[in-house]
Each structure stands twice: as structure tokens, then as C-alpha cells.
Design a protein around this motif. Structure first.
Motif, PDB file in Angstrom:
ATOM      1  N   THR A 121     -15.459  35.753   8.397  1.00 55.64           N
ATOM      2  CA  THR A 121     -16.586  35.528   8.846  1.00 55.64           C
ATOM      3  C   THR A 121     -16.117  36.774   9.529  1.00 55.64           C
ATOM      4  O   THR A 121     -15.222  37.173  10.428  1.00 55.64           O
ATOM      5  CB  THR A 121     -17.076  34.880  10.055  1.00 55.64           C
ATOM      6  OG1 THR A 121     -17.826  33.535   9.045  1.00 55.64           O
ATOM      7  CG2 THR A 121     -17.961  35.446  10.231  1.00 55.64           C
ATOM      8  N   ASP A 123     -18.059  39.917  12.091  1.00 52.44           N
ATOM      9  CA  ASP A 123     -20.163  39.863  13.082  1.00 52.44           C
ATOM     10  C   ASP A 123     -19.259  40.732  14.019  1.00 52.44           C
ATOM     11  O   ASP A 123     -19.035  40.485  14.595  1.00 52.44           O
ATOM     12  CB  ASP A 123     -20.011  38.336  13.451  1.00 52.44           C
ATOM     13  CG  ASP A 123     -21.541  38.497  13.703  1.00 52.44           C
ATOM     14  OD1 ASP A 123     -22.430  39.243  13.491  1.00 52.44           O
ATOM     15  OD2 ASP A 123     -21.809  37.167  14.377  1.00 52.44           O
ATOM     16  N   THR A 124     -20.093  41.795  13.847  1.00 53.22           N
ATOM     17  CA  THR A 124     -20.239  42.923  14.052  1.00 53.22           C
ATOM     18  C   THR A 124     -21.763  43.402  14.162  1.00 53.22           C
ATOM     19  O   THR A 124     -23.041  43.007  13.943  1.00 53.22           O
ATOM     20  CB  THR A 124     -19.263  43.859  13.308  1.00 53.22           C
ATOM     21  OG1 THR A 124     -20.697  44.900  12.268  1.00 53.22           O
ATOM     22  CG2 THR A 124     -18.187  43.436  13.208  1.00 53.22           C
ATOM     23  N   ARG A 128     -23.345  41.468   9.226  1.00 50.73           N
ATOM     24  CA  ARG A 128     -22.540  40.227   9.607  1.00 50.73           C
ATOM     25  C   ARG A 128     -22.059  39.811   7.768  1.00 50.73           C
ATOM     26  O   ARG A 128     -23.260  39.461   7.323  1.00 50.73           O
ATOM     27  CB  ARG A 128     -23.118  39.261   9.751  1.00 50.73           C
ATOM     28  CG  ARG A 128     -22.262  37.453   9.965  1.00 50.73           C
ATOM     29  CD  ARG A 128     -22.963  36.698  10.726  1.00 50.73           C
ATOM     30  NE  ARG A 128     -23.987  36.218   9.725  1.00 50.73           N
ATOM     31  CZ  ARG A 128     -25.400  35.283   9.386  1.00 50.73           C
ATOM     32  NH1 ARG A 128     -25.467  34.777  11.381  1.00 50.73           N
ATOM     33  NH2 ARG A 128     -26.511  34.586   8.870  1.00 50.73           N
ATOM     34  N   GLN A 130     -20.098  36.745   4.986  1.00 44.56           N
ATOM     35  CA  GLN A 130     -18.667  35.756   5.149  1.00 44.56           C
ATOM     36  C   GLN A 130     -18.960  35.721   3.709  1.00 44.56           C
ATOM     37  O   GLN A 130     -19.696  35.596   2.898  1.00 44.56           O
ATOM     38  CB  GLN A 130     -20.578  34.571   5.857  1.00 44.56           C
ATOM     39  CG  GLN A 130     -20.521  34.783   6.974  1.00 44.56           C
ATOM     40  CD  GLN A 130     -21.461  33.312   7.461  1.00 44.56           C
ATOM     41  OE1 GLN A 130     -22.674  33.595   6.822  1.00 44.56           O
ATOM     42  NE2 GLN A 130     -21.199  32.821   8.455  1.00 44.56           N
ATOM     43  N   ARG A 147     -25.669  40.243   5.823  1.00 43.26           N
ATOM     44  CA  ARG A 147     -26.865  40.527   7.061  1.00 43.26           C
ATOM     45  C   ARG A 147     -26.446  41.713   7.300  1.00 43.26           C
ATOM     46  O   ARG A 147     -25.831  42.118   8.797  1.00 43.26           O
ATOM     47  CB  ARG A 147     -26.956  39.568   8.109  1.00 43.26           C
ATOM     48  CG  ARG A 147     -28.274  39.970   8.992  1.00 43.26           C
ATOM     49  CD  ARG A 147     -28.895  39.088   9.749  1.00 43.26           C
ATOM     50  NE  ARG A 147     -29.134  37.827   9.502  1.00 43.26           N
ATOM     51  CZ  ARG A 147     -30.367  37.938   9.458  1.00 43.26           C
ATOM     52  NH1 ARG A 147     -31.325  38.223   9.457  1.00 43.26           N
ATOM     53  NH2 ARG A 147     -30.161  36.076   8.754  1.00 43.26           N
ATOM     54  N   LYS A 149     -27.099  44.878  10.148  1.00 41.95           N
ATOM     55  CA  LYS A 149     -27.963  45.283  10.998  1.00 41.95           C
ATOM     56  C   LYS A 149     -28.421  46.699  11.220  1.00 41.95           C
ATOM     57  O   LYS A 149     -28.968  46.966  11.762  1.00 41.95           O
ATOM     58  CB  LYS A 149     -27.040  44.617  12.003  1.00 41.95           C
ATOM     59  CG  LYS A 149     -26.668  44.008  12.152  1.00 41.95           C
ATOM     60  CD  LYS A 149     -25.553  42.780  13.298  1.00 41.95           C
ATOM     61  CE  LYS A 149     -25.180  40.844  13.107  1.00 41.95           C
ATOM     62  NZ  LYS A 149     -23.904  41.246  14.174  1.00 41.95           N
ATOM     63  N   GLN A 286     -31.381  38.694   3.288  1.00 44.39           N
ATOM     64  CA  GLN A 286     -29.465  38.730   3.511  1.00 44.39           C
ATOM     65  C   GLN A 286     -29.495  38.827   2.302  1.00 44.39           C
ATOM     66  O   GLN A 286     -29.960  38.963   0.996  1.00 44.39           O
ATOM     67  CB  GLN A 286     -28.969  37.534   4.208  1.00 44.39           C
ATOM     68  CG  GLN A 286     -29.728  37.473   5.314  1.00 44.39           C
ATOM     69  CD  GLN A 286     -28.591  35.932   5.117  1.00 44.39           C
ATOM     70  OE1 GLN A 286     -27.190  36.085   6.359  1.00 44.39           O
ATOM     71  NE2 GLN A 286     -29.190  35.353   6.347  1.00 44.39           N
ATOM     72  N   SER A 357     -17.931  47.865   9.065  1.00 43.36           N
ATOM     73  CA  SER A 357     -17.805  46.995  10.205  1.00 43.36           C
ATOM     74  C   SER A 357     -17.912  47.584  11.488  1.00 43.36           C
ATOM     75  O   SER A 357     -18.666  49.057  12.201  1.00 43.36           O
ATOM     76  CB  SER A 357     -16.932  45.860  10.510  1.00 43.36           C
ATOM     77  OG  SER A 357     -15.085  47.005  10.629  1.00 43.36           O
TER      78      SER A 357
END
Length: 357
Positions: A121, A123-124, A128, A130, A147, A149, A286, A357
Motif C-alpha cells: 500500500t 498512501d500519500t 492511495r 493498493q 484513489r 487525491k 477509484q 506519490s
């Protein structure tokens, strides 16, 4: 006849009274005295009026101080109420936000559970991502659920940033310092150069103009709202409405609004099984990338498009588009090539999707 002597006698007679008065005034000086009535007594000054004024002024100052104190107390109370209201509103907003996010978390947990347990994973603030491993009956594959952002979390690049250029997905990831990369649209070779197939958009601009859809070709990409857009477009005006920021073309469409789409006969058999790359989305926007291997140690020879349709529906995808496969299928994550390239080595491509990221 008037003579001089007569004139002199007349002048003496006229001046005699004045001369006599003058002599009398000189002989007896006149003194003028004024009575005491002519000089009234000055008013008697007293401090009583001043004392009365000071007392009145003091009373008004006391009154003003009382008013000021009352205003200050009222302002403090108002400020306290304002702060309390802000705290309450903030608490309500946080609670509402959590409540609003709750259905999304529930939905995310539901679709994630169908994919299994994530192997990695990332996540930033940008995105995100996975990574999941897929072990189907006839093939081995990999799913990357993403996802987005922010608007700079994803892009698509031309090979070496030029029309007609080509580079591997791994090279594009390394050159652009991306966190992940997936092969994008098809390509056509001409005079030693590799050009993206049909309509292609990079940085909101058409790379080589618009070409209406033909032979089941579609365009798929991401718009300014970070949503997946894709379809067969007969006019540039239709595609312009999508406000795609980048995207590529290939064939065929696998799912539309959750329903399977007809696979063209040619793509049902040629090849029937192969390494595949798919881009799809969920109803919460997503993204889902699927990449499958062409062969494994058990002798499996890849996935069919019909099998991928079943798998995508099982995963809860809404829309899904088949991207270039075979030797082009590549998934790079955290600097490593995750899948097993069917050519044995990575193929140089005209377009690649990149995640940051």
C-alpha cells in the motif's frame, strides 16, 4: 458807514463772556467727585458652583465606567459564546464529515475484500494505491486499486516525451520519478518510429488531432475532475465535452455501467488467451488496473477477455476498457516490475500511464 472803531467795539462785546468764564475757571479749579453708587460692589466669588459641577462630572464618569464595564462584560460573554459556537460547529462538521465518509469506507472495505489482502500500500497526499495478487483458475494477475487525491497524481506520457518516441514503462517511471506505471494505448510502427494509435491526448492537448472511432476503437482517459471517461466518439465535440486531460485509444470496451459489452469476434479468438492490461473504475471513482501474465509455471497461457469481464464484475467495477496487451502488458510499482512480461523483456511503448506519490 461802518468804521473800524465800531467793529472793534462789537468784537469786545462778543468775546467778553467767554473771557470772563475762562478767568473764573483758572482762578477757581473745578473738582468732579463720583458717589459710591457709581462703583457697585464686585460679585462675591464662591467655589460652590465648581464643586457642584465636579460632583456632576464625577457622577457621569461613574456612570460611564459602569456602562463600559457592562459593555466589556457583554463583549466577553459574546466572545465566549462565539468561541463555543465555533467549537460546536467544528465538532458537528467533524462528526458530519466522519458520517459522510462512513459509507465510502464501508464501500471501500467491501470492494477491497473482494480483491483480497493488499500486498503493498502506498498512501500519500496525492493518491492511495493498493497492490493485490490474483490467482485465477487459468491465469495469474495483479490488481492495482487507486484513489486519486490531486490533479497531479496521474498523467500519461509519450515515449521519451515525443510523438513517435518509444520507451519501456519502467524507463518512463524512472525518467519521470513516478511511483507506478502501467502501459496505455496501442501503437503503430512507421519508418522506424512508434506512434500512438488513433486519438491520443496529453496535457489536455490532442497529440495528432482527433480521429472518429472505427473498428471498435475507443478512447479512455482521465478528466479534470479525476474521473475515468471513455467511449466511442464520432466527433471531436463529443470528446471535448469530457474535458479529458490525457488518454489513449484501443479495443474493445469490456464493461459499461456494470454490464458486459459484446466482444468483437476477432478479439474472442486472436488471441484467445494472452497477457492483458485493463483500466476500470468503481462508482466512487477509484480506479482499478488489472495486469495478467501470459504464462506461469503451471503452463497457463493467459486470460481471455470474457474471463476478465466476469472477474471485473465480481470485483464490482462499473466501466472497464481493454488496453494494449501481450508483450506490452506491464505493471511497475515502487520501482519494480510486478508482472512477468510475455516477451521475456519489457517492450518499448508509445504511451504509458504514470502515478505519482
Amino acid at each position: 458807514m461802518i468804521n473800524v472803531k465800531s467793529i472793534n467795539r462789537l468784537g469786545l462785546l462778543a468775546c467778553a463772556p467767554f473771557a470772563g468764564m475762562l478767568i473764573w475757571l483758572l482762578w477757581f479749579p473745578v473738582t468732579v467727585e463720583l458717589s459710591s453708587a457709581a462703583f457697585p460692589d464686585p460679585p462675591a466669588y464662591t467655589t460652590e458652583p465648581i464643586n457642584s459641577g465636579s460632583t456632576a462630572m464625577g457622577e457621569k464618569l461613574d456612570e460611564a465606567n459602569g456602562i463600559a464595564s457592562s459593555i466589556s462584560t457583554s463583549m466577553k460573554k459574546t466572545a465566549w459564546l462565539y468561541n463555543e459556537t465555533n467549537r460546536n460547529v467544528s465538532a458537528i462538521a467533524k462528526t458530519a464529515s466522519k458520517q459522510a465518509e462512513k459509507p465510502l469506507r464501508i464501500y471501500d472495505n467491501r470492494i477491497s475484500s473482494k480483491l483480497g489482502k493488499p500486498a503493498q500500500t502506498l498512501d500519500t497526499d496525492r493518491m492511495r494505491a493498493q497492490l493485490f495478487y490474483i490467482n485465477a483458475e487459468n491465469f495469474k494477475g495483479y490488481a492495482l486499486k487507486v484513489r486519486l487525491k490531486s490533479g497531479d497524481a496521474m498523467s500519461m506520457t509519450l515515449g521519451n516525451d515525443k510523438y513517435g518516441g518509444a520507451e519501456t514503462t519502467l524507463a518512463a517511471v524512472q525518467r519521470m520519478n513516478a511511483a507506478a506505471g502501467i502501459n496505455a494505448g496501442g501503437f503503430a510502427d512507421q519508418k522506424g518510429s512508434r506512434y500512438p494509435l488513433s486519438t491520443t491526448i496529453v496535457d489536455g492537448e490532442y497529440v495528432n488531432g482527433f480521429e472518429p472511432s472505427f473498428s471498435d476503437l475507443f478512447f479512455v482517459g482521465i478528466n479534470k475532475d479525476l474521473k475515468l471517461v471513455g467511449n466511442k466518439y464520432n466527433s471531436r465535440a463529443q470528446l471535448d465535452k469530457e474535458q479529458a486531460q490525457f488518454g489513449a485509444s484501443f479495443v474493445p470496451i469490456l464493461l459499461k455501467d456494470g454490464s458486459k459489452q459484446t466482444i468483437p469476434p476477432k478479439w474472442q479468438t486472436s488471441p484467445k488467451r494472452a497477457a492483458r492490461t485493463v483500466i476500470a473504475n468503481y462508482k466512487d471513482d477509484q480506479l482499478l488496473f488489472l495486469v495478467t501474465d501470459a504464462a506461469d509455471e503451471r503452463g497457463n497461457s493467459g486470460a481471455s477477455l470474457a474471463e476478465l469481464q466476469i472477474l471485473l464484475q465480481r470485483y464490482g467495477a462499473i466501466n472497464a476498457y481493454n488496453l494494449d496487451g501481450g508483450g506490452s502488458s506491464t505493471l511497475v510499482f515502487n520501482g519494480k516490475v510486478i508482472n512477468k512480461p510475455s516477451d521475456g523483456t519489457l517492450r518499448k511503448l508509445a504511451t504509458n500511464f504514470l502515478l505519482f506519490s
